[in-house]
Design a protein around this motif. Structure first.
Motif, PDB file in Angstrom:
ATOM      1  N   ARG A 101      52.133  16.209  75.278  1.00 46.55           N
ATOM      2  CA  ARG A 101      51.566  17.305  76.061  1.00 46.55           C
ATOM      3  C   ARG A 101      50.115  16.983  76.373  1.00 46.55           C
ATOM      4  NH1 ARG A 101      48.365  21.727  74.825  1.00 46.55           N
ATOM      5  NH2 ARG A 101      48.541  23.502  76.259  1.00 46.55           N
ATOM      6  N   LEU A 102      49.748  17.143  77.639  1.00 47.49           N
ATOM      7  CA  LEU A 102      48.374  16.896  78.061  1.00 47.49           C
ATOM      8  C   LEU A 102      47.925  18.033  78.963  1.00 47.49           C
ATOM      9  CD1 LEU A 102      45.847  15.085  78.343  1.00 47.49           C
ATOM     10  CD2 LEU A 102      46.995  13.975  80.287  1.00 47.49           C
ATOM     11  N   LYS A 103      46.888  18.757  78.528  1.00 48.33           N
ATOM     12  CA  LYS A 103      46.267  19.781  79.357  1.00 48.33           C
ATOM     13  C   LYS A 103      44.819  19.364  79.578  1.00 48.33           C
ATOM     14  CE  LYS A 103      45.228  24.691  79.818  1.00 48.33           C
ATOM     15  NZ  LYS A 103      45.301  26.049  79.197  1.00 48.33           N
ATOM     16  N   LEU A 104      44.468  19.166  80.842  1.00 42.42           N
ATOM     17  CA  LEU A 104      43.167  18.570  81.137  1.00 42.42           C
ATOM     18  C   LEU A 104      42.527  19.231  82.351  1.00 42.42           C
ATOM     19  CD1 LEU A 104      41.065  16.334  80.678  1.00 42.42           C
ATOM     20  CD2 LEU A 104      42.499  14.817  82.057  1.00 42.42           C
ATOM     21  N   ILE A 105      41.304  19.686  82.160  1.00 39.88           N
ATOM     22  CA  ILE A 105      40.472  20.186  83.251  1.00 39.88           C
ATOM     23  C   ILE A 105      39.287  19.235  83.374  1.00 39.88           C
ATOM     24  CG2 ILE A 105      39.085  22.103  84.117  1.00 39.88           C
ATOM     25  CD1 ILE A 105      40.771  23.976  82.414  1.00 39.88           C
ATOM     26  N   SER A 106      39.173  18.545  84.501  1.00 39.02           N
ATOM     27  CA  SER A 106      38.107  17.540  84.607  1.00 39.02           C
ATOM     28  C   SER A 106      37.699  17.323  86.058  1.00 39.02           C
ATOM     29  CB  SER A 106      38.584  16.210  84.009  1.00 39.02           C
ATOM     30  OG  SER A 106      37.613  15.200  84.204  1.00 39.02           O
ATOM     31  N   PRO A 107      36.389  17.257  86.310  1.00 38.87           N
ATOM     32  CA  PRO A 107      35.885  16.893  87.639  1.00 38.87           C
ATOM     33  C   PRO A 107      35.645  15.393  87.757  1.00 38.87           C
ATOM     34  CG  PRO A 107      34.077  17.674  86.293  1.00 38.87           C
ATOM     35  CD  PRO A 107      35.305  17.704  85.416  1.00 38.87           C
ATOM     36  N   ASN A 108      35.975  14.653  86.697  1.00 40.38           N
ATOM     37  CA  ASN A 108      35.716  13.215  86.634  1.00 40.38           C
ATOM     38  C   ASN A 108      36.644  12.470  87.596  1.00 40.38           C
ATOM     39  OD1 ASN A 108      35.295  10.543  85.967  1.00 40.38           O
ATOM     40  ND2 ASN A 108      35.199  10.927  83.763  1.00 40.38           N
ATOM     41  N   HIS A 109      36.071  11.725  88.530  1.00 38.46           N
ATOM     42  CA  HIS A 109      36.869  11.017  89.526  1.00 38.46           C
ATOM     43  C   HIS A 109      37.648   9.859  88.915  1.00 38.46           C
ATOM     44  CE1 HIS A 109      35.403  13.069  93.159  1.00 38.46           C
ATOM     45  NE2 HIS A 109      34.248  13.175  92.507  1.00 38.46           N
ATOM     46  N   SER A 110      37.164   9.311  87.806  1.00 40.55           N
ATOM     47  CA  SER A 110      37.818   8.151  87.202  1.00 40.55           C
ATOM     48  C   SER A 110      38.882   8.538  86.176  1.00 40.55           C
ATOM     49  CB  SER A 110      36.773   7.257  86.522  1.00 40.55           C
ATOM     50  OG  SER A 110      36.138   7.956  85.455  1.00 40.55           O
ATOM     51  N   ILE A 111      39.088   9.836  85.993  1.00 41.81           N
ATOM     52  CA  ILE A 111      40.023  10.279  84.954  1.00 41.81           C
ATOM     53  C   ILE A 111      41.458   9.875  85.281  1.00 41.81           C
ATOM     54  CG2 ILE A 111      40.552  12.549  85.915  1.00 41.81           C
ATOM     55  CD1 ILE A 111      39.908  11.753  82.214  1.00 41.81           C
ATOM     56  N   ASN A 114      28.614  15.243  64.098  1.00 38.48           N
ATOM     57  CA  ASN A 114      27.605  14.275  64.492  1.00 38.48           C
ATOM     58  C   ASN A 114      28.132  13.247  65.486  1.00 38.48           C
ATOM     59  OD1 ASN A 114      25.702  15.380  62.647  1.00 38.48           O
ATOM     60  ND2 ASN A 114      26.816  14.346  60.990  1.00 38.48           N
ATOM     61  N   ASN A 115      29.386  13.372  65.856  1.00 32.40           N
ATOM     62  CA  ASN A 115      30.014  12.394  66.727  1.00 32.40           C
ATOM     63  C   ASN A 115      30.183  12.971  68.118  1.00 32.40           C
ATOM     64  OD1 ASN A 115      31.421  10.335  67.851  1.00 32.40           O
ATOM     65  ND2 ASN A 115      33.236  10.527  66.557  1.00 32.40           N
ATOM     66  N   ARG A 116      29.507  12.365  69.079  1.00 31.81           N
ATOM     67  CA  ARG A 116      29.580  12.855  70.448  1.00 31.81           C
ATOM     68  C   ARG A 116      30.735  12.166  71.188  1.00 31.81           C
ATOM     69  NH1 ARG A 116      25.513  16.023  71.786  1.00 31.81           N
ATOM     70  NH2 ARG A 116      25.981  15.827  73.995  1.00 31.81           N
ATOM     71  N   MET A 117      31.876  12.098  70.500  1.00 32.29           N
ATOM     72  CA  MET A 117      33.038  11.461  71.063  1.00 32.29           C
ATOM     73  C   MET A 117      33.576  12.286  72.228  1.00 32.29           C
ATOM     74  SD  MET A 117      36.652  10.561  69.188  1.00 32.29           S
ATOM     75  CE  MET A 117      35.877   9.412  68.077  1.00 32.29           C
ATOM     76  N   THR A 118      33.810  11.671  73.360  1.00 32.54           N
ATOM     77  CA  THR A 118      34.364  12.369  74.505  1.00 32.54           C
ATOM     78  C   THR A 118      35.866  12.508  74.348  1.00 32.54           C
ATOM     79  OG1 THR A 118      34.760  10.367  75.785  1.00 32.54           O
ATOM     80  CG2 THR A 118      32.562  11.373  75.958  1.00 32.54           C
ATOM     81  N   PHE A 119      36.434  13.331  75.182  1.00 33.65           N
ATOM     82  CA  PHE A 119      37.886  13.532  75.145  1.00 33.65           C
ATOM     83  C   PHE A 119      38.608  12.218  75.430  1.00 33.65           C
ATOM     84  CE2 PHE A 119      41.849  14.552  77.431  1.00 33.65           C
ATOM     85  CZ  PHE A 119      42.499  15.294  76.454  1.00 33.65           C
ATOM     86  N   CYS A 136      42.152   7.846  73.584  1.00 35.00           N
ATOM     87  CA  CYS A 136      42.355   6.395  73.505  1.00 35.00           C
ATOM     88  C   CYS A 136      42.323   5.908  72.062  1.00 35.00           C
ATOM     89  CB  CYS A 136      41.295   5.667  74.325  1.00 35.00           C
ATOM     90  SG  CYS A 136      41.455   5.909  76.113  1.00 35.00           S
ATOM     91  N   GLY A 137      41.442   6.494  71.243  1.00 36.30           N
ATOM     92  CA  GLY A 137      41.367   6.121  69.836  1.00 36.30           C
ATOM     93  C   GLY A 137      42.636   6.474  69.079  1.00 36.30           C
ATOM     94  N   VAL A 138      43.179   7.656  69.363  1.00 40.75           N
ATOM     95  CA  VAL A 138      44.419   8.090  68.711  1.00 40.75           C
ATOM     96  C   VAL A 138      45.566   7.149  69.067  1.00 40.75           C
ATOM     97  CG1 VAL A 138      46.194   9.885  68.694  1.00 40.75           C
ATOM     98  CG2 VAL A 138      43.792  10.511  68.477  1.00 40.75           C
ATOM     99  N   LYS A 140      33.431  22.178  78.252  1.00 39.35           N
ATOM    100  CA  LYS A 140      32.454  21.702  79.224  1.00 39.35           C
ATOM    101  C   LYS A 140      32.072  20.255  78.894  1.00 39.35           C
ATOM    102  CE  LYS A 140      30.546  26.308  80.014  1.00 39.35           C
ATOM    103  NZ  LYS A 140      29.351  27.161  79.952  1.00 39.35           N
ATOM    104  N   PRO A 141      31.710  19.479  79.907  1.00 38.94           N
ATOM    105  CA  PRO A 141      31.418  18.067  79.687  1.00 38.94           C
ATOM    106  C   PRO A 141      30.349  17.807  78.649  1.00 38.94           C
ATOM    107  CG  PRO A 141      31.613  18.543  82.033  1.00 38.94           C
ATOM    108  CD  PRO A 141      31.620  19.865  81.330  1.00 38.94           C
ATOM    109  N   ASN A 142      29.390  18.715  78.479  1.00 40.03           N
ATOM    110  CA  ASN A 142      28.293  18.465  77.545  1.00 40.03           C
ATOM    111  C   ASN A 142      28.594  18.960  76.131  1.00 40.03           C
ATOM    112  OD1 ASN A 142      28.272  21.154  78.147  1.00 40.03           O
ATOM    113  ND2 ASN A 142      26.047  21.337  78.323  1.00 40.03           N
ATOM    114  N   GLN A 143      29.825  19.470  75.914  1.00 42.22           N
ATOM    115  CA  GLN A 143      30.194  19.950  74.590  1.00 42.22           C
ATOM    116  C   GLN A 143      30.789  18.810  73.772  1.00 42.22           C
ATOM    117  OE1 GLN A 143      32.743  23.302  75.665  1.00 42.22           O
ATOM    118  NE2 GLN A 143      31.223  24.687  74.845  1.00 42.22           N
ATOM    119  N   ARG A 144      30.581  18.822  72.483  1.00 38.96           N
ATOM    120  CA  ARG A 144      31.136  17.811  71.605  1.00 38.96           C
ATOM    121  C   ARG A 144      32.613  18.092  71.409  1.00 38.96           C
ATOM    122  NH1 ARG A 144      26.424  17.842  66.919  1.00 38.96           N
ATOM    123  NH2 ARG A 144      24.695  17.292  68.278  1.00 38.96           N
TER     124      ARG A 144
END
Length: 439
Positions: free
Chosen positions: A99-109, A74-79, A84-86, A65-69
């Motif tokens: 391999r990329l498995k992604l569930i997202s409602p984000n329009h900018s994804i 202590n790092n609230r790094m998003t997916f 991008c960091g990797v 879920k979007p609000n999960q770490r």
């Protein structure tokens, strides 16, 4: 005390033995892990800190879920930040798998997904696996369709394929899996196939699409084909013309289906649709191209009466019939059509309610049962009266049968022994061995 200390030291050495392996071997081992776990190994020791950056595989998955770490306590790094960091610190080593498995409602994804795919292509990815479940369809970048390094391509979910034949060239692709992909038009699907000249294995999972009513699978090199149809529309049409085909799996009902060549190994999984149940022709024509089939698996969930004549399956050697409880009336028809059958497997699925149709003894003993069949397996046997009658008929008429395996799944030993005693006393036409086994 010294002995105890030495023992602990030996145990520690054994546990840490993997650290003495060459970097290339450790990186190969890490390539089987999700990237999140691979990155986590950097905290083990200084020796391990840089190794994950040289792993030849990237495996990202975000279903939280979007609000999960995503990473760390202590790092609230998003997916997005994590991926991008990797990619930013990873060494420029060739990629075997992305391999990329992604569930997202984000329009900018879409912007980020496109950038990640460009990274994979730029690093010579050999296996590209995209499973996307997004708010709106993600149009596959044309750079993917002209990639000269991809050997295995998997597209799953809300991915839009919009291309012309001149824009597709995938010279190394041997395996192509298309699952619930959206096509801009019928030409897009055809262009993808024609642009993959060395394709060997193809999987197609079709869904309802108003702009694609016909899928024409025409390819000279495909040997293995699997199709699943969820386009429950009488207008939908699947045409198959694959001259080198050796195996085909058909799952779900196909309203209009043309197979223009013979195959060696076939799997049919015909689901229940009431509007087709009375249309025998929709089923009968499925069997016509099977003259050269050597192996046939038929899973028949809901069956009308098979009054039509099946073609002669003279090359059929192995038959597996998977049906609901007691719906075995297709069996005599199949046996009559397969005079050279050697191996028979009947897998009966339990169903609730009354047993509408059960075993009925045919007027004539099928030739294969009398002269050819050497091994029979019965799965999900429950010792019902009609099941015993089926076994009685087989044992009596199978003149060259060598072995019959009956799988019961019973946990009661006493009941199993009682059933075995009943079956052992049935008359036999051959000196076959009878085995009663638990599933």
């Amino acid at each position: 005390m010294a002995i105890e200390s030495n023992s602990k030291s030996e145990k520690y050495t054994e546990v840490d033995r993997i650290s003495n392996l060459p970097d290339s071997l450790i990186c190969h081992i890490l390539s089987f892990l999700p990237t999140k776990q691979s990155v986590a190994t950097s905290t083990l020791s200084t020796r391990w800190k840089p190794l994950w950056t040289m792993v030849p595989a990237l495996d990202f998955e975000d279903t939280e879920k979007p609000n999960q770490r995503y990473h760390g306590n202590n790092n609230r790094m998003t997916f997005i930040h994590f991926v991008c960091g990797v990619l930013a610190v990873r060494k420029p080593v060739p990629l075997k798998k992305f391999r990329l498995k992604l569930i997202s409602p984000n329009h900018s994804i879409h912007f980020h997904v496109r950038a990640w795919i460009y990274y994979a292509i730029g690093h010579g990815v050999e296996k590209l696996d995209l499973k996307l479940f997004l708010w709106r369809p993600f149009e596959l970048p044309l750079i993917v369709l002209r990639c000269k390094s991809i050997e295995i391509l998997t597209l799953y979910g809300t991915i839009l394929l919009n291309c012309r034949s001149e824009s597709v060239y995938l010279p190394k692709v041997k395996r192509l899996h298309l699952v619930k992909v959206k096509y801009a038009n019928e030409d897009s699907f055809h262009s993808l196939l024609t642009g993959s000249p060395h394709l060997r294995k193809l999987s197609v999972w079709s869904v309802q699409q108003d702009n694609t009513m016909t899928l024409n699978i025409c390819h000279p090199t495909v040997e293995w084909l699997s199709t699943i149809n969820e386009a429950h529309d009488h207008r939908f049409k699947l045409e198959i013309n694959v001259p080198n085909l050796k195996f085909i799996s058909l799952v779900d009902s196909l309203y209009q289906f043309n197979l223009m060549n013979n195959v060696v190994k076939v799997t049919f999984d015909l689901s229940e649709h009431e509007q087709q149940a009375n249309d025998l022709e929709n089923y009968s024509h499925l069997f016509r191209p099977l003259a050269d089939a050597q192996t046939l698996t038929l899973q028949y969930v809901k069956s009308p009466c098979f009054d039509f004549s099946l073609p002669m399956l003279n090359n059929l050697r192995s038959l597996q019939l998977q049906v609901r409880c007691c719906q075995w009336h297709l069996l005599p028809n199949l046996l009559e059509s397969a005079p050279n059958l050697v191996n028979l497997i009947i897998n009966k699925e339990d169903s609730k309610g009354p047993h509408e149709l059960s075993w009925t003894e045919p007027l004539h003993v099928p030739k294969c049962l009398e002269l050819r069949i050497r091994r029979i397996s019965l799965l999900q046997f429950r010792s019902l009266e009609h099941e015993v009658e089926l076994i009685r008929y087989i044992l009596k008429n199978a003149k060259v049968l060598e072995k019959m395996d009956i799988f019961t799944g019973l946990s009661d030993l006493e009941e199993s022994l009682h059933i075995f005693k009943i079956l052992s006393e049935l008359p036999r036409g051959s000196a076959c061995k009878l085995f009663l086994l638990n599933n």
